[in-house]
Write a protein that holds these residues in place. Structure first.
Motif, PDB file in Angstrom:
ATOM      1  N   LEU A  39       0.884  -1.053  -0.031  1.00  0.00           N
ATOM      2  CA  LEU A  39      -0.174   0.105  -0.096  1.00  0.00           C
ATOM      3  C   LEU A  39       0.798   1.177  -0.010  1.00  0.00           C
ATOM      4  CD1 LEU A  39      -2.702  -1.109   2.448  1.00  0.00           C
ATOM      5  CD2 LEU A  39      -2.785  -1.104   0.078  1.00  0.00           C
ATOM      6  N   THR A  40       1.370   1.515  -1.048  1.00  0.00           N
ATOM      7  CA  THR A  40       2.204   2.477  -1.168  1.00  0.00           C
ATOM      8  C   THR A  40       1.737   4.039  -2.037  1.00  0.00           C
ATOM      9  OG1 THR A  40       3.347   1.686  -3.307  1.00  0.00           O
ATOM     10  CG2 THR A  40       4.472   1.044  -1.119  1.00  0.00           C
ATOM     11  N   GLN A  41       0.635   3.668  -2.613  1.00  0.00           N
ATOM     12  CA  GLN A  41       0.231   4.710  -3.391  1.00  0.00           C
ATOM     13  C   GLN A  41      -0.956   5.236  -2.607  1.00  0.00           C
ATOM     14  OE1 GLN A  41      -1.463   3.471  -7.167  1.00  0.00           O
ATOM     15  NE2 GLN A  41      -1.785   5.561  -7.811  1.00  0.00           N
ATOM     16  N   SER A  42      -0.847   6.695  -2.627  1.00  0.00           N
ATOM     17  CA  SER A  42      -1.783   7.508  -1.566  1.00  0.00           C
ATOM     18  C   SER A  42      -3.212   7.575  -2.395  1.00  0.00           C
ATOM     19  CB  SER A  42      -1.307   8.948  -1.293  1.00  0.00           C
ATOM     20  OG  SER A  42      -2.328   9.478  -0.425  1.00  0.00           O
ATOM     21  N   ARG A  43      -4.372   7.590  -1.871  1.00  0.00           N
ATOM     22  CA  ARG A  43      -5.356   7.602  -2.276  1.00  0.00           C
ATOM     23  C   ARG A  43      -6.589   8.787  -1.844  1.00  0.00           C
ATOM     24  NH1 ARG A  43      -6.992   2.836  -4.677  1.00  0.00           N
ATOM     25  NH2 ARG A  43      -5.214   1.681  -5.652  1.00  0.00           N
ATOM     26  N   GLY A  44      -7.227   9.482  -2.663  1.00  0.00           N
ATOM     27  CA  GLY A  44      -7.885  10.427  -1.995  1.00  0.00           C
ATOM     28  C   GLY A  44      -9.336  10.144  -1.551  1.00  0.00           C
ATOM     29  N   VAL A  45      -9.745  10.767  -0.377  1.00  0.00           N
ATOM     30  CA  VAL A  45     -10.950  10.607   0.476  1.00  0.00           C
ATOM     31  C   VAL A  45     -11.825  11.764   0.655  1.00  0.00           C
ATOM     32  CG1 VAL A  45     -11.990   9.311   2.509  1.00  0.00           C
ATOM     33  CG2 VAL A  45      -9.927   8.399   1.299  1.00  0.00           C
ATOM     34  N   GLN A  46     -13.181  11.547   0.623  1.00  0.00           N
ATOM     35  CA  GLN A  46     -14.052  12.600   0.788  1.00  0.00           C
ATOM     36  C   GLN A  46     -14.882  12.235   2.020  1.00  0.00           C
ATOM     37  OE1 GLN A  46     -17.323  13.582  -1.450  1.00  0.00           O
ATOM     38  NE2 GLN A  46     -16.483  15.512  -1.841  1.00  0.00           N
ATOM     39  N   LEU A 107     -14.829  17.270   4.348  1.00  0.00           N
ATOM     40  CA  LEU A 107     -13.357  17.152   4.701  1.00  0.00           C
ATOM     41  C   LEU A 107     -12.935  16.242   3.598  1.00  0.00           C
ATOM     42  CD1 LEU A 107     -13.244  16.583   8.390  1.00  0.00           C
ATOM     43  CD2 LEU A 107     -13.591  18.543   6.924  1.00  0.00           C
ATOM     44  N   TYR A 108     -11.433  16.498   3.185  1.00  0.00           N
ATOM     45  CA  TYR A 108     -10.824  15.858   2.275  1.00  0.00           C
ATOM     46  C   TYR A 108      -9.444  15.508   2.847  1.00  0.00           C
ATOM     47  CZ  TYR A 108     -14.129  17.826  -1.028  1.00  0.00           C
ATOM     48  OH  TYR A 108     -15.293  18.298  -1.769  1.00  0.00           O
ATOM     49  N   PHE A 109      -8.963  14.353   2.349  1.00  0.00           N
ATOM     50  CA  PHE A 109      -7.661  13.942   2.748  1.00  0.00           C
ATOM     51  C   PHE A 109      -7.076  12.726   1.823  1.00  0.00           C
ATOM     52  CE2 PHE A 109      -8.220   9.841   4.808  1.00  0.00           C
ATOM     53  CZ  PHE A 109      -9.579   9.804   5.189  1.00  0.00           C
ATOM     54  N   HIS A 110      -5.976  12.711   1.797  1.00  0.00           N
ATOM     55  CA  HIS A 110      -5.366  11.494   1.242  1.00  0.00           C
ATOM     56  C   HIS A 110      -4.077  10.607   2.152  1.00  0.00           C
ATOM     57  CE1 HIS A 110      -1.184  13.196  -0.013  1.00  0.00           C
ATOM     58  NE2 HIS A 110      -1.871  14.250   0.433  1.00  0.00           N
ATOM     59  N   LEU A 145     -14.656   6.342  13.597  1.00  0.00           N
ATOM     60  CA  LEU A 145     -15.161   6.062  12.059  1.00  0.00           C
ATOM     61  C   LEU A 145     -14.081   5.158  11.369  1.00  0.00           C
ATOM     62  CD1 LEU A 145     -16.794   6.377   9.650  1.00  0.00           C
ATOM     63  CD2 LEU A 145     -15.638   8.507   9.192  1.00  0.00           C
ATOM     64  N   ASP A 146     -14.305   3.878  11.081  1.00  0.00           N
ATOM     65  CA  ASP A 146     -13.429   3.085  10.309  1.00  0.00           C
ATOM     66  C   ASP A 146     -13.345   3.570   8.839  1.00  0.00           C
ATOM     67  OD1 ASP A 146     -14.815   0.170  11.995  1.00  0.00           O
ATOM     68  OD2 ASP A 146     -13.160   1.340  12.752  1.00  0.00           O
ATOM     69  N   LEU A 147     -12.293   3.896   8.666  1.00  0.00           N
ATOM     70  CA  LEU A 147     -11.922   4.217   7.133  1.00  0.00           C
ATOM     71  C   LEU A 147     -11.817   3.067   6.139  1.00  0.00           C
ATOM     72  CD1 LEU A 147      -9.268   7.086   7.995  1.00  0.00           C
ATOM     73  CD2 LEU A 147     -11.626   7.417   7.527  1.00  0.00           C
ATOM     74  N   PHE A 148     -10.860   2.261   6.516  1.00  0.00           N
ATOM     75  CA  PHE A 148     -10.636   0.972   5.631  1.00  0.00           C
ATOM     76  C   PHE A 148     -11.035  -0.238   6.300  1.00  0.00           C
ATOM     77  CE2 PHE A 148      -7.746   4.593   4.785  1.00  0.00           C
ATOM     78  CZ  PHE A 148      -7.992   5.118   3.689  1.00  0.00           C
ATOM     79  N   PRO A 149     -12.328  -0.649   6.219  1.00  0.00           N
ATOM     80  CA  PRO A 149     -12.566  -1.964   6.951  1.00  0.00           C
ATOM     81  C   PRO A 149     -12.188  -2.832   5.996  1.00  0.00           C
ATOM     82  CG  PRO A 149     -14.643  -0.744   6.194  1.00  0.00           C
ATOM     83  CD  PRO A 149     -13.466   0.179   6.128  1.00  0.00           C
ATOM     84  N   PRO A 201     -11.340  10.305  -6.162  1.00  0.00           N
ATOM     85  CA  PRO A 201      -9.964  10.150  -7.058  1.00  0.00           C
ATOM     86  C   PRO A 201      -9.302  11.559  -7.746  1.00  0.00           C
ATOM     87  CG  PRO A 201     -11.540   8.558  -7.783  1.00  0.00           C
ATOM     88  CD  PRO A 201     -12.076   9.593  -6.815  1.00  0.00           C
ATOM     89  N   ALA A 202     -10.317  12.712  -7.557  1.00  0.00           N
ATOM     90  CA  ALA A 202      -9.768  13.902  -7.922  1.00  0.00           C
ATOM     91  C   ALA A 202      -8.760  14.523  -7.482  1.00  0.00           C
ATOM     92  CB  ALA A 202     -11.045  14.779  -8.053  1.00  0.00           C
ATOM     93  N   LEU A 203      -8.444  14.020  -6.186  1.00  0.00           N
ATOM     94  CA  LEU A 203      -7.353  14.462  -5.256  1.00  0.00           C
ATOM     95  C   LEU A 203      -5.846  14.106  -5.884  1.00  0.00           C
ATOM     96  CD1 LEU A 203      -8.530  14.379  -1.740  1.00  0.00           C
ATOM     97  CD2 LEU A 203      -8.263  16.420  -2.955  1.00  0.00           C
ATOM     98  N   ALA A 204      -5.922  13.243  -6.885  1.00  0.00           N
ATOM     99  CA  ALA A 204      -4.579  12.589  -7.258  1.00  0.00           C
ATOM    100  C   ALA A 204      -3.874  13.741  -7.721  1.00  0.00           C
ATOM    101  CB  ALA A 204      -4.865  11.651  -8.178  1.00  0.00           C
ATOM    102  N   SER A 205      -4.481  14.726  -8.541  1.00  0.00           N
ATOM    103  CA  SER A 205      -3.712  15.941  -9.324  1.00  0.00           C
ATOM    104  C   SER A 205      -3.123  16.797  -8.314  1.00  0.00           C
ATOM    105  CB  SER A 205      -4.604  16.639 -10.103  1.00  0.00           C
ATOM    106  OG  SER A 205      -5.727  17.029  -9.382  1.00  0.00           O
ATOM    107  N   MET A 206      -3.412  16.971  -6.886  1.00  0.00           N
ATOM    108  CA  MET A 206      -3.076  17.996  -6.149  1.00  0.00           C
ATOM    109  C   MET A 206      -2.274  17.441  -4.978  1.00  0.00           C
ATOM    110  SD  MET A 206      -5.281  17.859  -3.180  1.00  0.00           S
ATOM    111  CE  MET A 206      -4.765  19.517  -2.577  1.00  0.00           C
TER     112      MET A 206
END
Length: 1454
Positions: A39-46, A107-110, A145-149, A201-206
């Motif tokens: 799990l090395t690639q960052s993913r965007g979450v809303q 809220l947004y984060f990656h 809040l479980d993010l990635f069950p 996924p739109a967060l990938a550009s920033m």
């Protein structure tokens, strides 16, 4: 000089963002677990926080503070390690209304830590004010809040119950590794939080603008993002433009001097080493020395570095001395250098310039970090392994500085900038421990008297377009063998390959120089738990152990900010130093000037057309040959049809060439062939059908061909019938070819002459002088494109290509070759929902059949061989030399015939011509090209024209009554008026005649054969005929002919054409508003003027191409060679005038352009909805396949041009080695119009000749969108409108088994009438597809209207699933049964269908059941020759073809 103050006076905007962006990194164990899980690639979450309901709050808050406000706080938490990390986000305080609080926060984060242990803790806090005015925060409950069950993507609505207590309870040891806290903690009744969590996924550009694990709201200020008018810039992030800048003349001065500063640092570190080691004689002889000085330069936006900082090697410089001075000796720092007389270094400098990219934002800062590399001894008392030469290297940050270039009005351009170097415990954007000294800890401004501070000086300026790369910096490459071997077994490191793969892409700019002498960095020691510490163990790149005491150097202060997550979380401790990327040279790519334009211009420049669908793949160049080889039985069947032989002039059969073998091309041998006549024969013999989904086994029944050979007219063949042989027994595994037979006008089959023969005669009477070379090159390199059509429906079956190189005779009497060509078509299938501009289609090539063609070339001789001599002796010189005029006019008539003879022989002087009185009006009539007219007629016309002119003059002067005009001549005009008018017109006629004579005398004609896109180069020898210098202006009346003013372009064409003339630089003078370029000539001087003719435009007339088969008898199928205007450049005459300073011409070059055919390498047929823009991408072949010469720069010089100026055609280089596409934007036309144009691809910089020419046909059709389900019939209505005349029309579909058109037969379409058509669509494959329906006039065989059906087909809902096992090669298959029960109470009739009828058949396709009655469906599964599995769908439909049930039968072949 621009002076800046210290950090306390920096930009408030950057400082505010920096203070808000400080975070705590996640635990290293958590990061390693994520890396181990790949799990090395960052993913965007809303995360959308909707509403919080708190019906039961703690009594102490609700009663004591009724006016309290509430706030929601969110933080990351690792429940496995019980560790809070990241940054706590706080909502805006608000009051409760009816025990509810509406949040409406997004809220947004990656993050790359997509582990089940990574959760969010949300706490409700009540805010109140104490008596002293301070704010009091009291917890009201929290939730998790479980993010990635189960490591799945975040998605879905959540309703979270709040728990009693504070989030600090999660740190209790009993709650470690607990998944569900509700079993151990008590929930608050009727208190919950509603939220929505989903991937973004739109967060990938920033992601480069924001660190990982940082929660930000939609209104957060993130420098580098363009503000959104809707207020949420993170929903669809738009990045601000990055501008290139150059850092130059960078120097660093350390106080009190460089030598004293470094000596002090070494003394402090050596003292710490002696304090942490046991004294011994061996250790006292070993000291810490400076090994390298480096500077890190990065761009920071307050949150993080927007790109990996660049690393530069600094060199000690002496004042007034250029060059570098070697580093401090690696012996004791107090030992003097042997050369005491030499100058001591005073500053640190950077020899080369540095390229950086900045964003025009006030919160953008350039950060500088001075870092030293020290080499320290390793003693035996430590836990490190030691060798005979045991030394190790470690890094230490000594000071740093920063600049906000866009905080205020920039006044630093072109000026020297001075920054104060900071140090000590101040928070810094590097997140490192920084060395502190008396100068670095000083906070006094620069202007304070008596204070001397460490400074960094440089100049910052925008980069130019042609910024040269910096030279290489000196590199020390001596390796320390002992340190290379001295590596602890517990020290995880990265290999050199790993370093290159991971870090090189992150450092795209700047001269990142060699890390010399760091031989121990790849063997960097790990942290030790023993009490004896070494200075490199507390390096700024490592986090101290939590279980052992840490002994820092005396003047090294730990930073208040924890080390950056990007530096110490994704790599093991000790591997960071060894993984720093370094290059030996500047890899800065050449920047474009468009980055420095205005913002509006940048947007227009950066909006190229990028299609959303997959590009069309070119065939013929990148794919193998389309020729195949049939079996012997197929060849025997083919030759038994009785096709006519190809024989030479003596009646002997032509020599057969193998179409699968390469053919050499000898141009000299072909040109010197004594047989000057070539009869080129194409015999279309047979067509082999291939099974096509949606069509029957007898499709197609009738076909015709369209193609174009050389510059002959386009050929549309007659209708041909495919005949099956009833005598030959056909095997099931092989399809025999169907012989082609022409159809007469009455519909009968002409069985006497099988096949279709088309021949073209090319001889010297057809070819122009010098054209034979081009014709032979055409045969050697060209592949003729052939389209195969269904003659009934006028639908395209497919296309193929015939290689013409097998028609070269190689000196033989006649040759022939048999080709078996695959007929290919492109089908577009997509899985997404079909929407205009949003669908993504995957093109696939389908083989529709095989075409059998025989080509031949029969040589013949001609009686007149004068053309051969002209062809052979024609000069190919590109130099135009005017004929010198040695005399004057010989007298006589000023006709064109005599004027053109001036260049031949002019030895007599001009004499006044004595004209008799009765012949005067003939000469007064002016200069005429023809002298064969009667004197009386000329007299009357001349007199009548003179009278009309005199009447107009006198009418203007008000003398209408002076005399009366009549139509019969000179009867009523006075004699004086006649004589005066005769003298006036005599003078005008003589002046015009002399001017025309002189113009013809200095005119030099030149004929050239031009083809589309090819540049024709020529040089005109211009001579100054005067005895004084002249500045000559060159004027050309056609923009397609131009003067080559660029010296490099001129040299390129001279080398290309091998023109042996001199090359002169800066010969032309260009002025704005002038008629053309100017050239200076000395008296009697001659110069060569380079000219280039190149045309990208041609006629796109489609009238010669029929939309249906022709009905010419076979005797007329041998087309007569003739010149055609269509698809060629226009014939024209261009005048080039060379005018002196007074405006008189001194020479004229008349260029006569004769059109020549061009080679078409690829042909594409595209289908598109009418009246809409076609936006298409066509994939270019590899650049080495585009050019015949191995030009290494061809990949970077690819450019395209289009023959239609109304079509946008462009291409762009994306990245080296990546595929490149040609993007088209074609304006639409009404259905069923066809638009044809050419696209030229150039691989040379100056576009001398196109490497490939594509011919593109765009068929515009009416679009119909259909959404349906597989196996179920859907109905759609179409409207067909009549034209001016009545027509007999029949409708055809491209897939008759999937589309049924009603009415299915021929019907009469009245003029201006309307006919409704019913489409019954029943597809068998899911996905997005394109199908076609044509309405054809059966009498005229013309296309009336065409429809493009855009199908969006969904899979049905399965009722049951079955599995069948069938042995491979059993030959018997398998029989199975399925029981079906009629669910209705009444009797029903059902139909059975399968999407794989070749694999699954039914015992009965139709059955009837009473209400509730059961029926056994008999299945027969065919056998297979190979192992595998396939899923077959069985549809149970009613009589209206609506699906009642769908079964899935999975067949496993074993």
């Amino acid at each position: 000089m621009v002076k800046t103050e210290d950090f306390s006076s920096m930009a408030d905007s950057w400082r505010d963002v920096f203070e808000r962006g400080r975070l705590i990194p996640p635990p290293g164990q958590m990061v390693r677990r994520a890396v181990d899980s790949h799990l090395t690639q960052s993913r965007g979450v809303q995360l959308t926080l909707s509403r919080l309901t708190a019906a039961h709050r703690p009594k102490e808050t609700s009663e004591a503070e009724p006016d309290a406000t509430y706030q929601l706080r969110v933080t990351f938490f690792d429940r496995n390690h019980q560790y809070f990390f990241g940054r706590t986000w706080k909502s805006s305080p608000q009051k409760m209304k009816n025990n509810k609080m509406t949040l409406n926060e997004i809220l947004y984060f990656h993050t790359s830590l997509r582990l089940p242990s990574n959760v969010l803790v949300l706490e409700l806090v009540a805010l109140s004010t104490r008596s002293d005015g301070s704010e009091q925060a009291l917890g009201q409950g929290f939730t998790v809040l479980d993010l990635f069950p189960n490591k799945t993507e975040p998605q879905g609505d959540r309703r979270l119950n709040l728990l009693h207590g504070s989030p600090r309870v999660l740190l209790h040891p009993l709650l470690k590794d607990i998944v569900d806290y509700s079993d151990h903690l008590k929930a608050i009744n009727e208190t919950h939080l509603e939220c929505v969590l989903k991937a973004h996924p739109a967060l990938a550009s920033m992601m480069h603008l924001l660190p990982e694990n940082v929660l930000v709201s939609s209104s957060e200020n993130i420098p580098g993002l363009s503000p959104s008018p809707r207020g949420d810039a993170l929903l669809k992030p738009m990045l601000l433009k990055m501008l290139p800048f150059t850092l130059s003349r960078l120097t660093i001065s350390l106080q009190p001097s460089l030598e004293a500063f470094e000596s002090q640092v070494l003394q402090l570190i050596n003292a710490d080493c002696q304090n942490t080691q046991q004294s011994s004689q061996e250790s006292s002889l070993k000291t810490v020395v400076i090994q390298e000085r480096r500077l890190h330069v990065g761009v920071h936006n307050g949150w993080c570095f927007i790109d990996t900082p660049q690393i530069m090697v600094l060199e000690p410089l002496c004042s007034g001395v250029k060059g570098r001075v070697d580093s401090v000796s690696k012996h004791n720092s107090q030992t003097k250098d042997s050369s005491a007389g030499s100058l001591a270094p005073q500053t640190l400098g950077l020899r080369s310039n540095l390229e950086i990219r900045l964003i025009n934002h006030q919160a953008i800062a350039v950060v500088f970090q001075l870092e030293y590399v020290f080499s320290a001894p390793i003693v035996r008392e430590t836990m490190l392994s030691a060798t005979s030469t045991s030394r190790a290297a470690f890094l230490q940050c000594l000071c740093w500085a920063m600049l906000c270039p866009f905080h205020e009005q920039p006044n630093w351009k072109g000026e020297e900038i001075q920054l104060v170097l900071q140090g000590g415990s101040k928070p810094n954007p590097l997140g490192l421990m920084v060395y502190s000294s008396a100068t670095t800890e000083s906070t006094a401004p620069l202007s304070t008297s008596g204070t001397v501070q460490d400074m960094i000086k440089f100049r910052l300026s925008p980069s130019s377009e042609k910024m040269t790369s910096s030279p290489k910096t000196s590199v020390r490459t001596k390796l320390d063998d002992g340190a290379r071997q001295g590596r602890s077994s517990s020290s995880p490191t990265l290999s050199q390959n790993d370093i290159h793969e991971v870090f090189s892409p992150e450092s795209p700019w700047g001269p990142k120089l060699s890390l010399s002498q760091l031989t121990a960095t790849s063997h960097y020691p790990t942290m030790s738990n023993s009490s004896s510490g070494l200075p490199w163990q507390q390096s700024s790149l490592h986090q101290p152990s939590l279980t052992a005491p840490v002994q820092w150097p005396s003047h090294a202060a730990p930073s208040l900010r924890v080390h950056r997550h990007a530096q110490n979380t994704h790599t093991e401790v000790g591997s960071v130093v060894s993984s720093v990327p370094h290059l030996e040279m500047d890899i800065q790519p050449e920047r474009d000037k468009t980055h420095l334009l205005k913002h509006e211009e940048d947007q227009l420049q950066e909006l190229p057309f990028i299609p959303v669908h997959a590009p069309v793949i070119t065939v013929g160049v990148t794919t193998p040959s389309l020729s195949t080889v049939s079996s012997r039985s197929s060849l025997a069947h083919l030759y038994s049809a009785g096709f006519p032989n190809i024989a030479d002039s003596r009646g002997q059969v032509a020599e057969v060439l193998d179409a699968t073998e390469p053919v050499p091309f000898d141009p000299h041998r072909e040109e010197m062939d004594p047989l000057r006549e070539n009869l080129l024969v194409f015999q279309f013999l047979a067509f082999t059908r291939m099974p096509v989904v949606g069509n029957g086994p007898e499709w197609p029944a009738n076909i015709y061909f369209t193609f174009q050979f050389y510059r002959f007219p386009p050929v549309t063949s007659q209708q041909l019938r495919l005949l099956n042989s009833d005598k030959v027994q056909q095997k099931a595994s092989e399809s025999l070819p169907c012989v082609l037979t022409s159809i007469n006008n009455d519909g009968s089959v002409n069985s006497d002459s099988p096949g279709l023969q088309v021949q073209f005669r090319v001889d010297d009477s057809f070819l122009k002088p010098g054209e034979k070379h081009w014709f032979l090159r055409y045969l050697a390199l060209h592949t003729m494109h052939v389209d195969i059509w269904d003659s009934e429906s006028l639908l395209l079956i497919g296309s193929t290509a015939i290689e013409l190189k097998y028609m070269l005779r190689h000196g033989k009497m006649a040759v022939q070759a048999l080709h078996e060509l695959e007929v290919l078509t492109t089908d577009y299938v997509g899985e997404e929902t079909l929407q205009t501009g949003d669908a993504s289609y995957n093109p696939s090539t389908i083989v529709r059949g095989r075409l059998h063609v025989r080509t031949g070339n029969i040589g013949g001789s001609q009686a007149n061989l004068s053309r051969r001599t002209t062809d052979r002796l024609q000069s190919h010189s590109h130099i135009i030399i005017p004929h010198e005029v040695t005399g004057g006019f010989a007298g006589g008539s000023l006709s064109t015939r005599n004027i053109l003879q001036l260049n031949v022989k002019n030895t007599a002087q001009a004499q006044r011509l004595q004209v008799q009185e009765e012949h005067g009006p003939a000469y007064r009539g002016g200069i005429n090209n023809s002298t064969s007219f009667s004197w009386e007629k000329s007299k009357l016309e001349s007199g009548h024209r003179k009278l009309q002119c005199m009447a107009a003059v006198h009418q203007k002067e008000g003398k209408k009554d002076a005399y009366k005009m009549t139509h019969d001549g000179t009867k009523d005009i006075p004699l004086t008026i006649q004589r005066s008018s005769s003298i006036f017109f005599d003078d005008i006629s003589k002046a015009e005649g002399i001017s025309n004579m002189l113009c013809h005398a200095i005119t030099t004609p030149h004929q050239l054969f031009a083809s589309l896109g090819s540049a024709e180069y020529m040089e005109f020898v211009l001579k100054n005929p005067f005895n004084s210098p002249q500045t000559v202006t060159i004027h050309i009346n056609d923009p397609e002919l131009s003067v080559i003013t660029n010296t490099k372009e001129w040299q390129y064409f001279k080398e290309l054409t091998k023109t042996p003339s001199l090359l002169e630089e800066d010969m032309f003078h260009l002025e704005e508003g002038a008629l053309g370029p100017k050239v200076y000539l000395r008296p009697k001087e001659s110069v060569h003027i380079p000219l280039k003719y190149q045309s990208f435009l041609c006629d796109h007339n489609m009238s010669s191409t029929q939309q249906g088969p022709s009905f010419l008898p076979p005797s007329k199928s041998s087309n007569v060679a003739k010149k055609i205007v269509s698809n060629m450049v226009a014939a024209k005459t261009i005048k080039v005038s060379f005018k002196a300073e007074n405006g008189d011409p001194i020479a004229v070059c008349q260029v006569i352009v004769e059109p020549s055919p061009h080679i078409v390498d690829q042909t594409f047929r595209l289908y598109h909805p009418e009246l809409t823009f076609l936006k298409k991408a066509i994939r270019l072949p590899p650049w080495h396949a585009l050019t015949a010469v191995g030009d290494m720069n061809a990949e970077a010089n690819i450019s395209v041009r289009c023959s239609d100026p109304n079509i946008i055609c462009q291409t762009r280089m994306l990245a080296p080695g990546e595929a490149q596409d040609v993007h088209l934007k074609v304006p639409g036309s009404p259905s069923p119009n066809i638009k044809m144009f050419f696209v030229m691809i150039f691989t040379d910089k100056w576009m001398a000749a196109p490497s490939q020419i594509w011919q593109i046909y765009v068929h515009f059709m009416e679009r119909v969108d259909v959404s349906c389900i597989t196996g179920q019939r859907s109905c759609q209505s179409l409207v067909l409108r009549g034209r001016l005349a009545p027509r007999k029309v029949k409708c055809f579909s491209s897939h008759p088994q999937e589309i049924e058109v009603k009415p299915g037969g021929v019907f009469m379409l009245p003029p201006a009438g309307v006919q409704e058509l019913q489409l019954k669509v029943q597809p068998w494959r899911a996905g997005s597809r394109f199908l076609y329906v044509n309405a054809v006039d059966v009498e005229q065989t013309q296309l009336v209207t065409a429809w493009l059906l855009c199908l969006n087909v969904h899979r049905p809902v399965l009722s049951k699933a079955f599995e069948v096992c069938v042995p491979v090669s059993s030959g018997r298959g398998s029989s199975k049964k399925i029981t079906y029960v009629n669910p209705y109470t009444s009797s029903r009739t059902f139909l059975l269908h399968s999407d794989h009828p070749d694999l699954l058949q039914f015992k009965e396709d139709k059955f009837q059941l009473d209400g509730g009655e059961s029926y056994t469906i008999g299945l027969r599964v065919a056998s297979s020759q190979s192992a595998g599995s396939v899923e077959i769908l069985v549809y149970v439909n009613n009589l209206e073809e609506k699906t009642e049930e769908t079964f899935c039968v999975k067949v496993n072949y074993f």
